[in-house]
Write an enzyme that holds these catalytic residues in place. Structure first.
Site, PDB file in Angstrom:
ATOM      1  N   THR A 191       0.822  -1.207   0.000  1.00 10.02           N
ATOM      2  CA  THR A 191       0.000   0.000   0.000  1.00 10.02           C
ATOM      3  C   THR A 191       0.856   1.256   0.000  1.00 10.02           C
ATOM      4  OG1 THR A 191      -1.783  -1.142   1.146  1.00 10.02           O
ATOM      5  CG2 THR A 191      -1.754   1.252   1.328  1.00 10.02           C
ATOM      6  N   GLU A 257      -1.558   0.120  -4.658  1.00  7.48           N
ATOM      7  CA  GLU A 257      -0.681  -0.942  -4.172  1.00  7.48           C
ATOM      8  C   GLU A 257       0.353  -1.241  -5.252  1.00  7.48           C
ATOM      9  OE1 GLU A 257      -3.951  -1.149  -3.144  1.00  7.48           O
ATOM     10  OE2 GLU A 257      -3.429  -1.015  -1.019  1.00  7.48           O
ATOM     11  N   HIS A 292      -2.757  -2.935  12.794  1.00 10.07           N
ATOM     12  CA  HIS A 292      -3.368  -2.597  11.506  1.00 10.07           C
ATOM     13  C   HIS A 292      -4.834  -3.021  11.464  1.00 10.07           C
ATOM     14  CE1 HIS A 292      -2.781  -0.606   7.794  1.00 10.07           C
ATOM     15  NE2 HIS A 292      -3.165  -1.630   7.062  1.00 10.07           N
ATOM     16  N   TYR A 296      -8.307  -0.308  10.777  1.00 11.81           N
ATOM     17  CA  TYR A 296      -9.462  -0.413   9.875  1.00 11.81           C
ATOM     18  C   TYR A 296     -10.757   0.040  10.551  1.00 11.81           C
ATOM     19  CZ  TYR A 296      -6.831  -2.944   6.280  1.00 11.81           C
ATOM     20  OH  TYR A 296      -5.949  -3.283   5.287  1.00 11.81           O
ATOM     21  N   GLU A 447      -9.696  -4.820   0.027  1.00  7.35           N
ATOM     22  CA  GLU A 447      -8.707  -4.628   1.079  1.00  7.35           C
ATOM     23  C   GLU A 447      -9.310  -4.879   2.455  1.00  7.35           C
ATOM     24  OE1 GLU A 447      -7.052  -0.809   1.727  1.00  7.35           O
ATOM     25  OE2 GLU A 447      -5.088  -1.636   2.188  1.00  7.35           O
TER      26      GLU A 447
HETATM   27 FE1  SF4 Z   1      -5.198   2.350   3.909  1.00  8.35          FE
HETATM   28 FE2  SF4 Z   1      -6.813   2.023   5.999  1.00  8.35          FE
HETATM   29 FE3  SF4 Z   1      -4.566   0.567   5.804  1.00  8.35          FE
HETATM   30 FE4  SF4 Z   1      -4.508   3.201   6.332  1.00  8.35          FE
HETATM   31  S1  SF4 Z   1      -5.372   1.564   7.653  1.00  8.35           S
HETATM   32  S2  SF4 Z   1      -3.209   2.108   4.916  1.00  8.35           S
HETATM   33  S3  SF4 Z   1      -6.188   3.964   5.088  1.00  8.35           S
HETATM   34  S4  SF4 Z   1      -6.361   0.517   4.431  1.00  8.35           S
HETATM   35 FE    FE Z   2      -4.305  -1.989   4.397  1.00 10.43          FE
END
Ligand code: SF4
Ligand code: FE
Length: 484
Positions: A191, A257, A292, A296, A447
């Site tokens: 990403t 990506e 991570h 989200y 994603e």
């Molecule tokens: Fe993208 Fe969300 Fe991952 Fe941040 S947390 S890189 S906005 S998918």
């Molecule tokens: Fe991601």
């Protein structure tokens, strides 16, 4: 300079010399390429809001390393309040961009590497944490975007790294010298990689001693010799090459990506934060994943806000906003979206201080958050498509609308409720298309399924983190079973 401006960020990318390929060609100026440029704008928003008086409290923080005011994307979380602010910041950015703004992977990597390098030092007498924090000071002071680089290609999923037909299918150390290490391999689904200043490599899975060459964490400048980027194409991406903006849906912002190939890249020792300590690979992966997965609960919720707003607007433009089933479906969207936010906040408020001083989210709740994210955005998107109607996928192109003969005819026949211009309907339908089928669906849907690990990874974590014996004991006690 600890807080860069959005324009300075774009200029800093232009000064880099990355090798980037797209559509079978090497491109010379990725920052200003029309396909990549919206994703640069999305990252730039993480800089822009840091200078906005209404948002600086969320977007900036006091560095625990230097005491300076820094961008929160480079911060080590010092409290549960920091963890909560992170989720709120990500929701805000999702609302402002309607897409993946890419910078969180680096932030989540910093916190994971900080915690695990400290644990390695305590257990093994290494000095990784000190080196990592020196590196992070540089990142904070220069306000850099760092691509947290974890996912290896993996080849035959049934085989560990060392047993693959090709040993490079997992990134590994191929040479060690007095000066540093040389790494070879690739990372996929990266990403925002092309918009990054730096790459922070981490192992992709838990490893055994036989695979210790694959246990490597290190940082490199993103344009160092030997790195090649191949842009991952997205549905409808060439619409960005057409004149006009409406058919792109979200024409100013987007994510990206890339496949990142490491062709024998040298890394000096001061930038190596794990080299052979296979015992800590599992913990590094799980710690990063927990952060991570919690992220989200912010970013996808912000994009969900945009989609809910778009759905309400299209209902209004089509004259059905007062129908009771439409109102109820909008409430369902809100319920699903806010449930994700509740999970993001819950794993943050339940966060704990680790031995390095950095706060970690509650692992089980972070996995619950992400497991819900693998489902709810799809349900929200389904309702948006239901309310949008068939024109979502049958609408003629922007060029037809501006044609001298058929344009006025399309204006006349594709109008909705008389008080709204046909163009507004056109724009909102394209935005819903973007988020649920097109370019934006990469970030909002696929994603949500696979980012930070596919759903089975969360289920495995939940089964491991749940104390089932405790629950059995509760039931046995209530039921009067004494032996249990
Ligand atoms: Fe993208 Fe969300 Fe991952 Fe941040 S947390 S890189 S906005 S998918
Ligand atoms: Fe991601």
């Amino acid at each position: 300079m600890t807080l860069m401006t959005a324009d300075a960020f774009k200029d800093s990318l232009r000064r880099m010399s990355k090798r980037v390929f797209m559509f079978g060609e090497e491109i010379k100026d990725p920052t200003d390429h029309p396909v990549i440029q919206p994703s640069v704008n999305a990252v730039a928003m993480t800089y822009e809001l840091g200078h906005h008086p209404d948002h600086e409290a969320l977007l900036t923080a006091e560095s625990s390393l230097t005491g300076k005011r820094i961008n929160r994307f480079t911060h080590l979380h010092q409290s549960t309040d920091d963890l909560v602010k992170k989720v709120k910041m990500l929701r805000l950015l999702g609302q402002c961009t309607g897409c993946c703004f890419q910078r969180c992977v680096g932030m989540d990597s910093f916190n994971a590497v900080d915690i695990v390098s400290d644990k390695m030092d305590q257990a093994l007498g290494t000095n990784y944490n000190l080196k990592f924090r020196e590196y992070l000071k540089h990142v904070q002071d220069e306000d850099l975007v760092v691509d947290g680089c974890m996912t290896d290609p993996k080849g035959n999923r049934a085989l560990p790294p060392g047993e693959q037909a090709d040993p490079d299918l997992f990134l590994h150390v191929i040479d060690e010298s007095k000066e540093g290490i040389t790494i070879r391999g690739a990372k996929v689904h990266q990403t925002g990689a092309i918009n990054s200043h730096e790459i922070l490599v981490m192992p992709t899975r838990s490893l055994k001693e036989t695979d210790k060459d694959y246990a490597v964490a290190c940082a490199i400048p993103a344009d160092v010799e030997g790195i090649i980027y191949v842009y991952g194409r997205q549905a409808s991406d060439t619409r960005k090459l057409e004149a006009g903006e409406i058919d792109v849906g979200n024409y100013r912002f987007g994510g990206h990506e890339a496949v990142v190939i490491f062709n024998d890249v040298f890394v000096p020792w001061e930038r190596v934060f794990m080299c052979g300590e296979y015992q800590f690979t599992g913990e590094m992966v799980e710690t990063f994943a927990a952060y991570h997965r919690s992220s989200y609960g912010g970013c996808k919720v912000g994009v969900g806000d945009v989609l809910i707003g778009a759905t309400k607007l299209i209902a209004t433009y089509q004259g059905v906003e007062n129908a009771s089933h439409i109102k109820d479906k909008l409430v369902e969207m809100i319920h699903l979206n806010e449930t994700l936010y509740a999970c993001g906040l819950a794993c943050s408020t339940e966060g704990v201080k680790t031995t390095s001083g950095t706060y970690l989210v509650d692992m089980a709740l972070a996995n619950i958050c992400k497991l819900n994210v693998t489902r709810f955005p799809y349900q929200i998107a389904s309702i948006a498509q239901d309310i949008a109607g068939g024109l979502l996928v049958t609408m003629p192109s922007e060029k037809d609308f501006s044609h001298p003969e058929i344009g006025p005819l399309l204006e006349k026949y594709l109008v909705g409720a008389e008080s709204y211009p046909t163009e507004w309907r056109q724009r909102i339908l394209r935005l819903i298309e973007n988020l649920t089928i097109g370019l934006g669906a990469v970030g909002y849907l696929a994603e949500s399924m696979h980012g930070a690990g596919s759903p089975m990874a969360q289920r495995i974590m939940l089964s491991r983190l749940t104390d089932m014996e405790h629950k059995e004991g509760l039931a046995a006690t209530i039921a009067g079973i004494k032996e249990k």
